[in-house]
Design an enzyme around this catalytic site. Structure first.
Site, PDB file in Angstrom:
ATOM      1  N   ARG A 276       0.805  -1.222   0.000  1.00 33.87           N
ATOM      2  CA  ARG A 276       0.000   0.000   0.000  1.00 33.87           C
ATOM      3  C   ARG A 276       0.846   1.283   0.000  1.00 33.87           C
ATOM      4  O   ARG A 276       0.545   2.232  -0.715  1.00 33.87           O
ATOM      5  CB  ARG A 276      -0.907  -0.004   1.237  1.00 33.87           C
ATOM      6  CG  ARG A 276      -1.936   1.094   1.244  1.00 33.87           C
ATOM      7  CD  ARG A 276      -2.644   1.187   2.603  1.00 33.87           C
ATOM      8  NE  ARG A 276      -2.964  -0.083   3.189  1.00 33.87           N
ATOM      9  CZ  ARG A 276      -4.158  -0.693   3.096  1.00 33.87           C
ATOM     10  NH1 ARG A 276      -5.142  -0.121   2.451  1.00 33.87           N
ATOM     11  NH2 ARG A 276      -4.341  -1.856   3.686  1.00 33.87           N
ATOM     12  N   CYS A 344     -26.523  -3.428  -8.613  1.00 34.92           N
ATOM     13  CA  CYS A 344     -27.789  -3.688  -7.927  1.00 34.92           C
ATOM     14  C   CYS A 344     -27.583  -4.218  -6.522  1.00 34.92           C
ATOM     15  O   CYS A 344     -27.866  -5.387  -6.244  1.00 34.92           O
ATOM     16  CB  CYS A 344     -28.608  -4.670  -8.755  1.00 34.92           C
ATOM     17  SG  CYS A 344     -28.858  -4.030 -10.400  1.00 34.92           S
TER      18      CYS A 344
END
Ligand code: LLP
Length: 416
Positions: A276, A344
Site C-alpha cells: 500500500r 444492484c
C-alpha cells in the site's frame, strides 16, 4: 507531494490532464503516477540504506505488469502469495533471487513452480506446510530456502480484516511454538533454514507495534543462534499505512529509525514487503457522474464506477477522498450525498454521507488513494468489464491494461 494536483483548474496526474485522458480512454479508469511509485520505493531505500536490505514489493496491492516492471527496473523485489503472482513477477522482470513467497495455503504445484524459478525464500506459515515443502523439494532433488512466519501476537491497531499478527489470526506460527518448529525445520533435509518472517497487519498508522514484533523476532533469532540455527535474513513484512483522510502514518524514516537498532544488532539482511505505501497514493479511480437523484430522504450522485471497481468502501467501510476534476466545481456549495455506482446492491457505494461540492452529470470525479487494493480486488459482478489502467510518466501515458470487452467477459464459457 501528491502527483495529483490542479493545473489551470484541471486535476492532473503529473503533467497529464485527467479530463483530456478520460476523453481518450473513457471511464471508469485507474490512473497511476510512475514518479510517485518511484518516490515511495526510493523512500524505503534511503531509510534503510545503512543495512543490507531488499524491498520486496507486495504484488497483491497492485499487480499490473506496467507497475511491476517500473518497480523491478528500479531494483525492487517481489513478495508473492500465489503461482499467479510468481508468473506476473517473473514476466515483469523481477529477479527470482529477489522473490519471496508468503501465504498460508501454498499448493504443491505452486511450491514446485517457485522452486523451479529458484526464488530467494519461502515464508512458511505452519509445521504442516514445512513438511510438504520438504517433500516437494526432496522430490526435485533440491533444498528449499525457508523462513518461518512467526506470529508475534501484538495488536497492530488496525481494521480487524487486515490485522494478521494477533494470536487469533490464521497467519503464521504461534510465537511460543516457533522455536520448536525451527528445530524441526533444521532436521528436514529438503529445507535450508535461512530466515525469520513476520507481518502484523496492514494500514498501520503506528510503528511501535511493528517494533515490538521485531524485538520478539530478534530475540527468537538470538535463541536460535545458540542452537546453531543460523538466521541470515529477517523479513519484517509490509503494512506501513498511508494517508486516506487525516491519518498521520510514520514516514519511511521514522519507521526505519524505530526498527533499525534491533535489526542492526541482529546483523541480518532486512527484507521488507510494502504494498500500500508504494502504490496507494500513486493512483486514483477516475469516474464520471451519470445522474443526480434526490429521494427526499437522501441525495445521491450516481457515477459509472462501482463496488466491482473499488470494493474497499463497501467491504471495509473505508474512506476515499473524492474530488471534482474540474476545480471550478470546488467553489460550489457543499451538499451531503452518497456517491453510488450502477450495481444492484445497496452496498454499492464509493462514499456515504459525504460533503461534496455540487456536481452535475458528465462531471468527472477522482476517487483518491485508489492505487492499492483497487483494481486487483475488482470483479466482473453485474457483468461489468473491468476498468482500463493507465500509467502516467511526465506528460506521457501508457495504457497498461486495456478496458475489458464483452467478448473478454464470456471467453472461456460455453453453453452445453
Ligand atoms: N506481506 C504480507 C504477508 C501481507 O499479508 C500483506 C498484506 C503485505 C505484505 C502488504 O501489506 P501492505 O504494505 O500493503 O499493508 N485489501 C486490504 C489489504 C489487505 C492486506 C493483505 N496483506 C485493503 O484494501 O485494505
Amino acid at each position: 507531494m501528491s502527483p495529483f494536483q490542479y493545473r489551470d483548474s484541471e486535476l492532473c496526474c503529473e503533467e497529464v490532464s485527467l479530463r483530456a485522458l478520460a476523453a481518450v480512454v473513457g471511464t471508469p479508469a485507474y490512473v497511476y503516477s510512475k514518479a510517485s511509485l518511484l518516490e515511495s520505493l526510493a523512500g524505503y531505500g534511503r531509510a534503510f540504506h545503512d543495512v543490507p536490505h531488499v524491498v520486496c514489493y507486495s504484488v497483491k496491492a497492485n499487480s499490473n505488469l506496467g507497475v511491476l516492471s517500473v518497480l523491478a527496473k528500479a531494483g525492487a523485489g517481489a513478495d508473492i502469495v500465489s503461482g499467479g503472482e510468481l508468473y506476473r513477477a517473473l514476466r515483469a522482470g523481477v529477479p527470482p533471487k529477489k522473490i519471496i513467497f508468503s501465504g498460508v495455503g501454498k499448493s504443491r504445484d505452486e511450491m514446485r513452480e517457485a522452486l523451479k524459478a529458484d526464488i530467494l525464500m519461502f515464508n512458511v506459515e505452519s509445521r504442516a506446510e514445512l513438511r510438504v515443502l520438504d517433500e516437494v523439494a526432496l522430490e526435485m532433488g533440491i533444498r528449499a530456502p525457508v523462513a518461518l512466519r512467526v506470529n508475534p501476537d501484538v495488536d497492530p491497531q488496525t481494521h480487524p480484516y487486515i490485522a494478521t499478527g494477533l494470536k487469533t489470526s490464521k497467519f503464521g506460527i504461534p510465537y511460543h511454538e516457533a522455536f520448536e518448529a525451527y528445530e524441526e525445520a533444521a532436521t528436514l533435509k529438503g529445507l535450508e533454514v535461512i530466515g525469520a518472517d513476520m507481518h502484523i497487519g496492514s494500514q498501520l498508522t503506528k510503528a511501535t507495534p511493528v517494533a515490538d514484533a521485531v524485538a520478539r523476532v530478534v530475540a527468537l533469532v538470538k535463541a536460535l543462534r545458540e542452537r546453531r540455527i543460523e538466521i541470515r535474513m529477517i523479513d519484517i513484512g509490509g503494512g506501513l499505512g498511508i494517508r486516506y483522510r487525516d491519518e498521520k502514518p510514520p514516514t519511511h524514516q521514522e519507521f526505519a529509525t524505530l526498527l533499525l537498532p534491533a535489526l542492526r544488532e541482529a546483523g541480518v539482511t532486512v527484507l521488507l514487503e510494502p504494498g500500500r505505501s508504494i502504490v496507494g497514493n500513486a493512483g486514483v479511480l477516475l469516474t464520471r457522474v451519470l445522474y443526480r437523484k434526490d429521494t427526499g430522504a437522501k441525495k445521491f450522485v450516481v457515477v459509472d464506477g462501482a463496488m466491482n471497481d473499488l470494493i474497499r468502501p463497501s467491504l471495509y467501510g473505508s474512506y476515499h477522498e473524492i474530488v471534482p476534476v474540474d476545480q471550478t466545481r470546488c467553489a460550489r456549495d457543499l451538499e451531503t450525498v452518497d456517491v453510488v455506482g450502477p450495481i444492484c446492491e445497496s452496498g454499492d457505494f464509493l462514499a456515504k454521507d459525504r460533503e461534496l461540492a455540487q456536481v452535475e452529470p458528465e462531471d468527472l470525479l477522482a476517487v483518491m488513494s485508489a492505487g492499492a487494493y483497487g483494481f486487483v480486488m475488482a470483479s466482473n459482478y453485474n457483468t461489468r468489464p473491468r476498468a482500463v489502467e493507465v500509467l502516467v510518466d511526465g506528460n506521457r501515458y501508457t495504457i497498461v491494461r486495456r478496458r475489458e470487452t464483452y467478448e473478454d467477459l464470456v471467453a472461456g464459457e460455453t453453453a452445453p
